[in-house]
Design an enzyme around this catalytic site. Structure first.
Site, short mmCIF file in Angstrom:
data_model
loop_
_atom_site.label_atom_id
_atom_site.label_comp_id
_atom_site.label_asym_id
_atom_site.label_seq_id
_atom_site.Cartn_x
_atom_site.Cartn_y
_atom_site.Cartn_z
N GLU A 1 -27.73 26.46 -51.85
CA GLU A 1 -29.12 25.99 -51.85
C GLU A 1 -29.95 27.25 -52.01
O GLU A 1 -30.06 28.06 -51.09
CB GLU A 1 -29.42 25.26 -50.55
CG GLU A 1 -30.63 24.37 -50.64
CD GLU A 1 -31.87 25.01 -50.09
OE1 GLU A 1 -32.63 25.59 -50.90
OE2 GLU A 1 -32.09 24.97 -48.87
N GLU B 1 -39.55 33.74 -57.77
CA GLU B 1 -39.80 33.27 -56.41
C GLU B 1 -40.35 34.45 -55.61
O GLU B 1 -39.68 35.46 -55.43
CB GLU B 1 -38.50 32.77 -55.78
CG GLU B 1 -38.71 32.30 -54.35
CD GLU B 1 -37.47 31.70 -53.72
OE1 GLU B 1 -36.46 32.40 -53.62
OE2 GLU B 1 -37.53 30.53 -53.32
N CYS C 1 -38.24 27.60 -49.33
CA CYS C 1 -37.61 27.44 -50.64
C CYS C 1 -38.35 26.41 -51.50
O CYS C 1 -38.38 26.53 -52.71
CB CYS C 1 -36.15 27.07 -50.48
SG CYS C 1 -35.88 25.69 -49.37
N LYS D 1 -23.13 32.41 -39.81
CA LYS D 1 -23.80 33.71 -39.81
C LYS D 1 -25.30 33.52 -40.02
O LYS D 1 -25.76 33.18 -41.10
CB LYS D 1 -23.29 34.64 -40.92
CG LYS D 1 -23.83 36.07 -40.70
CD LYS D 1 -23.62 36.98 -41.89
CE LYS D 1 -24.76 36.94 -42.87
NZ LYS D 1 -26.07 37.33 -42.30
N GLY E 1 -30.14 30.65 -49.45
CA GLY E 1 -30.78 31.96 -49.59
C GLY E 1 -31.17 32.21 -51.02
O GLY E 1 -31.46 31.28 -51.77
N SER E 2 -31.14 33.48 -51.40
CA SER E 2 -31.64 33.84 -52.73
C SER E 2 -30.62 33.52 -53.82
O SER E 2 -29.41 33.48 -53.57
CB SER E 2 -31.96 35.33 -52.77
OG SER E 2 -30.78 36.09 -52.60
N THR E 3 -31.10 33.32 -55.02
CA THR E 3 -30.23 33.03 -56.16
C THR E 3 -29.31 34.22 -56.42
O THR E 3 -28.12 34.05 -56.72
CB THR E 3 -31.09 32.69 -57.39
OG1 THR E 3 -31.78 31.46 -57.11
CG2 THR E 3 -30.25 32.50 -58.64
N GLU E 4 -29.84 35.41 -56.24
CA GLU E 4 -29.04 36.62 -56.45
C GLU E 4 -27.82 36.65 -55.51
O GLU E 4 -26.69 36.91 -55.95
CB GLU E 4 -29.95 37.82 -56.18
CG GLU E 4 -29.37 39.14 -56.55
CD GLU E 4 -30.22 40.28 -55.97
OE1 GLU E 4 -31.38 40.05 -55.58
OE2 GLU E 4 -29.68 41.40 -55.89
N GLY F 1 -26.57 34.07 -54.00
CA GLY F 1 -25.75 32.92 -54.38
C GLY F 1 -24.74 33.27 -55.45
O GLY F 1 -23.57 32.87 -55.40
P1 NAI Z 1 -30.59 36.73 -49.06
O1 NAI Z 1 -30.18 35.61 -49.94
O2 NAI Z 1 -30.08 38.08 -49.41
O3 NAI Z 1 -30.15 36.40 -47.55
C1 NAI Z 1 -29.82 35.12 -47.07
C2 NAI Z 1 -28.53 35.19 -46.26
O4 NAI Z 1 -27.47 35.67 -47.09
C3 NAI Z 1 -28.60 36.15 -45.07
O5 NAI Z 1 -27.86 35.60 -44.01
C4 NAI Z 1 -27.92 37.39 -45.61
O6 NAI Z 1 -27.36 38.20 -44.60
C5 NAI Z 1 -26.83 36.77 -46.47
N1 NAI Z 1 -26.31 37.66 -47.52
C6 NAI Z 1 -26.95 38.65 -48.19
N2 NAI Z 1 -26.12 39.22 -49.07
C7 NAI Z 1 -24.92 38.60 -48.97
C8 NAI Z 1 -23.66 38.74 -49.63
N3 NAI Z 1 -23.46 39.66 -50.57
N4 NAI Z 1 -22.66 37.89 -49.29
C9 NAI Z 1 -22.84 36.96 -48.35
N5 NAI Z 1 -23.99 36.79 -47.68
C10 NAI Z 1 -25.03 37.60 -47.98
O7 NAI Z 1 -32.17 36.73 -48.99
P2 NAI Z 1 -33.15 37.87 -48.44
O8 NAI Z 1 -32.67 39.21 -48.88
O9 NAI Z 1 -33.37 37.65 -47.00
O10 NAI Z 1 -34.50 37.51 -49.20
C11 NAI Z 1 -34.70 37.86 -50.57
C12 NAI Z 1 -35.32 36.71 -51.32
O11 NAI Z 1 -34.43 35.61 -51.30
C13 NAI Z 1 -36.60 36.14 -50.74
O12 NAI Z 1 -37.72 36.86 -51.15
C14 NAI Z 1 -36.60 34.76 -51.33
O13 NAI Z 1 -37.08 34.79 -52.63
C15 NAI Z 1 -35.14 34.40 -51.35
N6 NAI Z 1 -34.77 33.54 -50.21
C16 NAI Z 1 -34.68 32.20 -50.41
C17 NAI Z 1 -34.40 31.36 -49.35
C18 NAI Z 1 -34.29 29.89 -49.53
O14 NAI Z 1 -34.44 29.16 -48.57
N7 NAI Z 1 -33.99 29.40 -50.71
C19 NAI Z 1 -34.24 31.87 -47.98
C20 NAI Z 1 -34.30 33.32 -47.90
C21 NAI Z 1 -34.57 34.09 -48.97
#
Ligand code: NAI
Ligand code: MG
Length: 501
Positions: A272, A405, A306, A196, A249-252, A254
């Site tokens: 990650e 972050e 990240c 996804k 993605g985000s810690t939240e 995760g």
């Molecule tokens: P996110 O962590 O919500 O999104 C990343 C992925 O997770 C996307 O594919 C999203 O559709 C999916 N996702 C979201 N909620 C989910 C759930 N409940 N269950 C399963 N999958 C889910 O990140 P977002 O909202 O795009 O960005 C918010 C913050 O997250 C950013 O400001 C940044 O701080 C952090 N982030 C960190 C990343 C990294 O590489 N460590 C990459 C993207 C965001």
């Protein structure tokens, strides 16, 4: 679709064709299909806010269909019965196809994510195909071991088996590369996958899906579902038929995935997550290259990385000099559309992320000293999500600006006086993804590298990656190591076999 691009830039015909080919569908069991309930969402060009395409929004039932297809492909073959060498050939073929279509994929990446075309083409694209080739090699080298045990007449050996059906959930900052980071080791190990992409940047994963079909992967081995976290991602994490979730993605988010795994079938999870990485400049560093490196560590990708070197620690004797150098460099960065030649950094990926980053900047003005930047860009760029490279100087590590972050072009800079103080402050964060240190003193560099709680440390450099070098977090930056030999552990299970001889 009418696309507004800088007047001196023309898209390749193949890119245009993909954009114009109508609503994008889901790849399930080797065929492109719409979502069962017909829902779609739009993906937007962050350089001007224009819609690029309508994309199918996969619901819970679509996830179930994809899991069913991946399960059948896993249990009944041919994928899982194929030799590793043969799987490796498929991966290699996909890498070749990525290279053949690199110009087009780079354009799609820049349209959808906003990063400069030069960066997409010379950075993300070759890194993605190299990743598939690296794991193509591992597919034929998945070995177990023989174990000497103390019980007589027992011969014990281990088998390294695939985890099964794996769900791969990725972010929007390196869309195609993150797909490669996850798909390549998962497939090499013999798993079947449901990928996804992030809802902000689905296009290159979808084009990759077409290349997957061209490469001839058996049906159901690679399924691609588009949609937001809710419902699509959440349904993948909660599905009882998924054996493993790999997430970036985000810690939240995760935490939510870990909870979903706990509340369903205890699927394996690797995470990650975010970072707030310290980057340290000692007074004895090569100051010129340290300034350049530190500048790039936070501002490349507009801070949407990240490992961004977002907390800068500068040793007191060179503090003013380095801060001034950083300011000068930041003010020389050219921000603009990724299709404008010579642009260094593009926009923030979405309106929501823009708002989030600007919120931190506004809050920061009252808590720290704004050294440069701090504005959203207007004029020609007013329709897009562009922010000036921004530097804050501060003395307090507990400000939101320093703790959270931000994922934008915002550096928090501070002075330090001793190694002891530095290590304590560098580690006073919930995160532990990466760190950088600049010094010409070898012992200092290694002392810091050993003391800092982070999964990757760069000495006199920053932000290098290679498919062969393991990568992952300490603390709330997650667990599990991607890349290198370590990633094989994420996608396999070990079986012990006892033979009475
Ligand atoms: P996110 O962590 O919500 O999104 C990343 C992925 O997770 C996307 O594919 C999203 O559709 C999916 N996702 C979201 N909620 C989910 C759930 N409940 N269950 C399963 N999958 C889910 O990140 P977002 O909202 O795009 O960005 C918010 C913050 O997250 C950013 O400001 C940044 O701080 C952090 N982030 C960190 C990343 C990294 O590489 N460590 C990459 C993207 C965001
Ligand atoms: Mg989110």
């Amino acid at each position: 679709m009418s696309l507004t691009l800088p007047s001196d830039f023309t898209l390749r015909e193949s890119t245009r064709k993909f954009i114009d080919s109508g609503p994008k569908q889901l790849l399930i069991n080797g065929a492109w299909v719409p979502a069962l309930d017909g829902q779609t969402f739009s993906t937007v060009n962050p350089a001007n806010g224009e819609e690029l395409a309508q994309v199918a929004l996969a619901g819970v039932e679509d996830v179930a269909r994809a899991v069913h297809a991946a399960r059948a492909a896993f249990e009944m073959g041919p994928w899982s019965q194929m030799s590793g060498a043969e799987r490796g050939e498929y991966l290699w073929r996909l890498a070749d196809l990525i290279d053949q279509h690199a110009d087009e994929l780079a354009e799609l990446e820049t349209l959808d994510n906003g990063k400069p075309l030069r960066v997409s083409r010379r950075g993300d694209l070759p890194a993605a195909s190299k990743h598939f080739r690296y794991y193509a090699g591992w597919a034929s080298k998945l070995e177990g071991s023989t174990i000497p045990v103390s019980i007589p007449n027992q011969f014990v050996y281990t088998l390294r088996e695939p985890a099964g059906v794996v769900a791969l959930i990725i972010p929007w900052n390196f869309p195609l590369l993150m797909a490669a980071w996850k798909l390549a080791p998962a497939l090499a190990c013999g798993n079947t996958a449901i990928l996804k992409p992030a809802e902000e940047t689905p296009l290159t994963a979808l084009r990759l899906g077409e290349l997957v079909l061209e490469a001839g992967f058996p049906d159901g081995v690679i399924n691609i579902l588009t949609g937001p976290g809710e419902p699509t991602g959440a349904a993948m994490a909660a599905n009882m038929g998924v054996d493993k979730v790999a997430f970036t993605g985000s810690t939240e988010t995760g935490r939510k995935i870990l909870r979903a795994a706990a509340d369903s079938n205890l699927k394996k999870v690797s995470l990650e997550l975010g970072g707030k990485s310290p980057n340290v400049i000692f007074a004895d560093a090569n100051i010129e290259s340290a300034i350049k490196g530190a500048n790039w560590a936070i501002f490349s990708t507009a801070g949407q990385e990240c490992v961004a070197g977002s907390r800068l620690f500068i040793e007191r004797p060179v503090y003013e000099q380095v801060l001034d150098g950083l300011r000068q460099q930041a003010e020389r960065i050219r921000v603009g559309s990724g299709f404008t030649p010579k642009v260094h950094i593009g926009p923030i990926v979405s309106a929501a992320q823009l708002e989030r980053v600007m919120g931190y900047i506004e809050g920061g003005r009252e808590q720290a000293d704004l050294v440069t930047g701090g504005q959203r860009l207007g004029g020609d760029l007013a329709e897009g999500y562009f922010i000036q490279p921004t530097i804050f100087a501060h003395q307090k590590d507990d400000l939101p600006l320093v703790k959270d972050e931000i994922f934008g072009p915002v550096a928090a800079v501070t002075a330090f006086d001793s190694m002891e103080e530095l290590v304590a402050r560098a580690n006073s964060t919930a995160y532990g993804l990466a760190a950088g240190v600049w010094t010409q003193n070898l012992s200092k560099a290694h002392r810091f590298a050993q003391a800092v709680k982070a999964g990757t440390v760069w000495i006199n450099g920053y932000g290098m990656f290679d498919a062969a070098a393991p990568f992952g977090g300490y603390k709330e930056s997650g667990f599990g190591r991607e890349m290198g030999k370590e990633a094989l552990d994420l996608y396999t299970r070990v079986k012990s076999v006892w033979v009475s001889i």
